[in-house]
Design a protein around this motif. Structure first.
Motif, PDB file in Angstrom:
ATOM      1  N   ALA A   1      -3.272   5.268  -0.325  1.00 36.79           N
ATOM      2  CA  ALA A   1      -3.464   6.723  -0.374  1.00 36.79           C
ATOM      3  C   ALA A   1      -4.726   7.133   0.367  1.00 36.79           C
ATOM      4  O   ALA A   1      -4.742   8.124   1.112  1.00 36.79           O
TER       5      ALA A   1
ATOM      6  N   ILE B   1      -0.422   8.670  -7.472  1.00 37.72           N
ATOM      7  CA  ILE B   1      -0.840   8.468  -6.088  1.00 37.72           C
ATOM      8  C   ILE B   1      -0.662   9.752  -5.276  1.00 37.72           C
ATOM      9  O   ILE B   1      -1.506  10.085  -4.437  1.00 37.72           O
ATOM     10  N   SER B   2       0.403  10.476  -5.519  1.00 45.49           N
ATOM     11  CA  SER B   2       0.604  11.735  -4.779  1.00 45.49           C
ATOM     12  C   SER B   2      -0.500  12.735  -5.107  1.00 45.49           C
ATOM     13  O   SER B   2      -1.008  13.438  -4.217  1.00 45.49           O
TER      14      SER B   2
ATOM     15  N   ARG C   1      -4.141   6.861   4.137  1.00 43.80           N
ATOM     16  CA  ARG C   1      -3.332   7.952   4.690  1.00 43.80           C
ATOM     17  C   ARG C   1      -4.120   9.263   4.783  1.00 43.80           C
ATOM     18  O   ARG C   1      -3.842  10.107   5.635  1.00 43.80           O
ATOM     19  N   ALA C   2      -5.097   9.424   3.902  1.00 42.01           N
ATOM     20  CA  ALA C   2      -5.898  10.651   3.907  1.00 42.01           C
ATOM     21  C   ALA C   2      -7.124  10.553   4.813  1.00 42.01           C
ATOM     22  O   ALA C   2      -7.852  11.530   4.972  1.00 42.01           O
TER      23      ALA C   2
ATOM     24  N   THR D   1       0.817  -1.224   0.000  1.00 44.45           N
ATOM     25  CA  THR D   1       0.000   0.000   0.000  1.00 44.45           C
ATOM     26  C   THR D   1       0.848   1.270   0.000  1.00 44.45           C
ATOM     27  O   THR D   1       0.297   2.375  -0.103  1.00 44.45           O
TER      28      THR D   1
ATOM     29  N   SER E   1       6.887   6.388 -10.762  1.00 44.11           N
ATOM     30  CA  SER E   1       5.643   7.052 -11.145  1.00 44.11           C
ATOM     31  C   SER E   1       5.326   6.897 -12.633  1.00 44.11           C
ATOM     32  O   SER E   1       4.360   7.473 -13.130  1.00 44.11           O
TER      33      SER E   1
ATOM     34  N   GLU F   1      -3.627  11.706  -3.184  1.00 42.50           N
ATOM     35  CA  GLU F   1      -3.621  12.111  -1.776  1.00 42.50           C
ATOM     36  C   GLU F   1      -3.937  13.594  -1.628  1.00 42.50           C
ATOM     37  O   GLU F   1      -4.688  13.996  -0.728  1.00 42.50           O
ATOM     38  N   THR F   2      -3.392  14.395  -2.499  1.00 44.39           N
ATOM     39  CA  THR F   2      -3.688  15.836  -2.456  1.00 44.39           C
ATOM     40  C   THR F   2      -5.170  16.086  -2.695  1.00 44.39           C
ATOM     41  O   THR F   2      -5.800  16.892  -2.000  1.00 44.39           O
TER      42      THR F   2
ATOM     43  N   GLN G   1      -2.142   0.389  -3.944  1.00 44.31           N
ATOM     44  CA  GLN G   1      -1.552   1.708  -3.717  1.00 44.31           C
ATOM     45  C   GLN G   1      -2.627   2.786  -3.580  1.00 44.31           C
ATOM     46  O   GLN G   1      -2.477   3.737  -2.807  1.00 44.31           O
ATOM     47  N   VAL G   2      -3.713   2.626  -4.312  1.00 46.22           N
ATOM     48  CA  VAL G   2      -4.845   3.545  -4.154  1.00 46.22           C
ATOM     49  C   VAL G   2      -5.413   3.435  -2.741  1.00 46.22           C
ATOM     50  O   VAL G   2      -5.697   4.448  -2.084  1.00 46.22           O
TER      51      VAL G   2
ATOM     52  N   ALA H   1       3.242   4.312  -1.210  1.00 42.87           N
ATOM     53  CA  ALA H   1       3.273   5.089  -2.450  1.00 42.87           C
ATOM     54  C   ALA H   1       4.362   4.547  -3.366  1.00 42.87           C
ATOM     55  O   ALA H   1       5.462   4.191  -2.909  1.00 42.87           O
TER      56      ALA H   1
END
Length: 606
Positions: free
Chosen positions: A396, A542-543, A399-400, A378, A384, A546-547, A392-393, A380
């Motif tokens: 993210a 993925i970054s 984490r959020a 899981t 990329s 998360e944003t 991985q989704v 990140a």
């Protein structure tokens, strides 16, 4: 006796509005409605007249309206429910799938489809089916096998018995499930002098059945004789409000817990005795403990094949099953030692009878090893340049998220990966419809969850396949101002079934667009969601995901986030055998190899 003259439809709605739960609030929280010629005149007028006491919600599809109602009830642990009405014919039949979903998952929902004329005057009426050999048959008879209680209202006074029976079923801990009251459209409009007392407020208690003395003694004896017990926590733990009782029981007696899809979040993921998800989509830690167990204690579980690895999981030759369940049907499965009782009461009484009796807890290293693997998949991605995986989704989204976040899903790839990987901290923070595994439940279900608990973050994980099947209640969520967050993973087809097809030796065929007679298509899901009023955008990493998730949490409106994913990778670790029959004869070597492996697995199970 004082009476009041009402139409049958008015009487039904007034009665429903006055049925209360133990918290003093209406048990039926509202009615979802799409009107047609079979319910607009009678039921529609009745709902309008009582709209302040019994709210009416308008959906886009009868099935998805019912999904929202079912999710609402599930998220509140069956303490409240909703009703759904449709016209006759296709409107009614659209709800049959949802009725089956509620039936399988033991969830309360009241279906009130319009029905044909009781007086038979205009036969055949628009949308009426005509059975050449049975004049009593209508489309609504399709509800019979997927309803816990079914009735056809053909006279106004039938409500005096039908409605209390319906409420009994909806609130009964053992028989809980969907109720169908098929309402003949002419009867809806007929008036009757109902007793005023029929509409007095009534409180429905949720019974907590005590265990039978003989069954209880047998259960205690089995527990005292066991050396390596394991508890399989099912959805009944949540419905009984037994999460605290479960925690106290396992801490006092040092018994490991494994969780089903419905039972996940019954115990915090980081509790030392929670060894994780069990079965086909389970963790190695949970499955190792289950393989070695000499007493499998099912608490509020129906022992579905995904939980039991098609009954290949519990390998100890001396193992016994103890089934603590409020439903006798579930307590007797696979020659279990039955303990028919409320989960909370049962656990408390068993704990008292065991006294200070404890067991040797399994090696904590099993759990640490599993979560190290889960964290790895899981995390990140460092590269990329490739498509992200579903794992991985999930990382993210995790984490959020916050402790009060409810993550939900229903079918496809995500249920298995979420069961294995999601870390649930609080009860009812994991909402999965996997009893019926119904594609299309997700968005409507997310709406129902948020209506049930407005203060919780609701994140809906949905694949492109499920989104395409049923997405219209996204517009309802936007229109009602009910904020949910959707994460759409686009793997360009049915990735989960494609992998199962490959795993049983089959060629990739008719699942991913690229392997079908539909040319590969690029659907702009973000634009589609935006057209229904959602705040939406597509992310490419993925970054960025998360944003976007952090921004969605701060937003006041529904947000849809789309991300392309790789349809092939899975967690890899964990899991268990699942009985999926492989053809005995095939021209493909891959199928023949899969058949040989399947036959070997069958021999091992038996």
């Amino acid at each position: 006796m004082k009476t009041i003259r009402l139409t049958a439809a008015q009487a039904m709605m007034r009665y429903l509005a006055n049925q209360m739960n133990e918290d003093g609030v209406p048990y039926i929280a509202g009615m979802w409605a799409i009107f047609g010629h079979g319910n607009v005149a009678g039921i529609g007028e009745a709902l309008y007249g009582i709209r302040d006491e019994l709210p009416t919600y308008r959906g886009q599809n009868e099935q998805s309206m019912a999904h929202a109602a079912i999710a609402y009830a599930k998220q509140l642990g069956r303490r409240r429910a909703m009703a759904v009405t449709s016209s006759i014919g296709p409107g009614a039949l659209n709800m049959v799938t949802a009725a089956a979903l509620a039936h399988v998952n033991r969830l309360p929902v009241l279906f009130v489809p319009g029905d044909v004329f009781a007086n038979r005057g205009p036969d055949p009426v628009l949308q009426q089916l005509e059975d050449f050999g049975d004049g009593t048959m209508s489309a609504n008879d399709c509800f019979r096998p997927v309803s816990r209680y079914f009735d056809r209202i053909m006279r106004p006074e039938q409500l005096l018995t039908a409605l209390p029976r319906a409420m009994r079923t909806l609130t009964d801990p053992a028989d809980c499930g969907p109720v169908t009251l098929a309402f003949c459209q002419d009867v809806q409009a007929e008036a009757y002098d109902y007793p005023e007392s029929f509409f007095a407020k009534k409180t429905w208690r949720f019974r907590r059945p005590e265990p039978d003395v003989v069954e209880f003694e047998a259960a205690v004896a089995a527990l005292k004789a066991a050396k390596n017990p394991v508890i399989v926590a099912g959805g009944g733990v949540h419905f009984a409000g037994a999460t605290d009782a479960l925690k106290a029981f396992v801490e006092k007696h040092q018994i490991p817990v494994v969780e089903t899809q419905a039972g996940k979040s019954a115990l915090a993921w980081d509790h030392g005795l929670n060894f994780g998800p069990v079965g086909v989509t389970g963790a190695e830690s949970a499955n190792v403990v289950s393989e070695k167990a000499d007493l499998v204690i099912g608490v509020g579980t129906r022992f579905q094949d995904f939980t039991t690895g098609s009954w290949a999981l519990f390998k100890n030759p001396d193992r016994k099953i103890l089934a603590l369940n409020v439903q006798p049907y579930d307590s007797a499965k696979h020659d279990a030692i039955p303990l028919v009782a409320d989960a909370k009461i049962g656990l408390e009484k068993l704990s008292a009878a065991l006294g200070d009796h404890t067991y040797a807890a399994p090696d904590a290293g099993l759990k640490a090893s599993w979560f190290a693997k889960a964290d790895a998949v899981t995390a990140a991605p460092k590269d990329s340049n490739s498509l992200p995986t579903d794992m991985q989704v999930i990382g993210a989204v995790q984490r959020a998220s916050r402790d009060n976040t409810v993550v939900m899903c229903a079918a496809g790839t995500m249920p298995g990966e979420l069961h294995q990987l999601w870390k649930s901290k609080l009860p009812l923070s994991y909402h999965m419809e996997y009893g019926f595994s119904c594609m299309g439940y997700e968005i409507a279900g997310g709406l129902g969850i948020k209506m049930a608990e407005p203060d919780r973050d609701v994140i809906v994980m949905v694949g492109d396949g499920s989104y395409m099947m049923m997405n219209s209640e996204l517009a309802t969520a936007v229109g009602m101002g009910v904020k949910i967050t959707l994460v759409i993973t686009d793997n360009r087809g049915y990735g989960c079934i494609n992998r199962l097809q490959m795993g049983t030796g089959g060629a990739q065929f008719n699942n991913l667009y690229t392997h079908s007679n539909v040319s590969p298509i690029a659907i702009d899901f973000a634009a589609h969601a935006a057209s229904m009023g959602a705040r939406s955008h597509k992310v490419s990493s993925i970054s960025e995901l998360e944003t976007a998730l952090n921004a969605a949490r701060a937003a006041t409106e529904t947000t849809v986030i789309v991300i392309d994913t790789d349809p092939y990778p899975t967690t890899g670790a964990g899991g268990y055998w699942w009985d999926v029959a492989v053809p005995e004869v095939s021209a493909r070597a891959e199928v023949n190899q899969a058949r040989a492996a399947y036959e070997a697995a069958l021999k091992e199970r038996t």
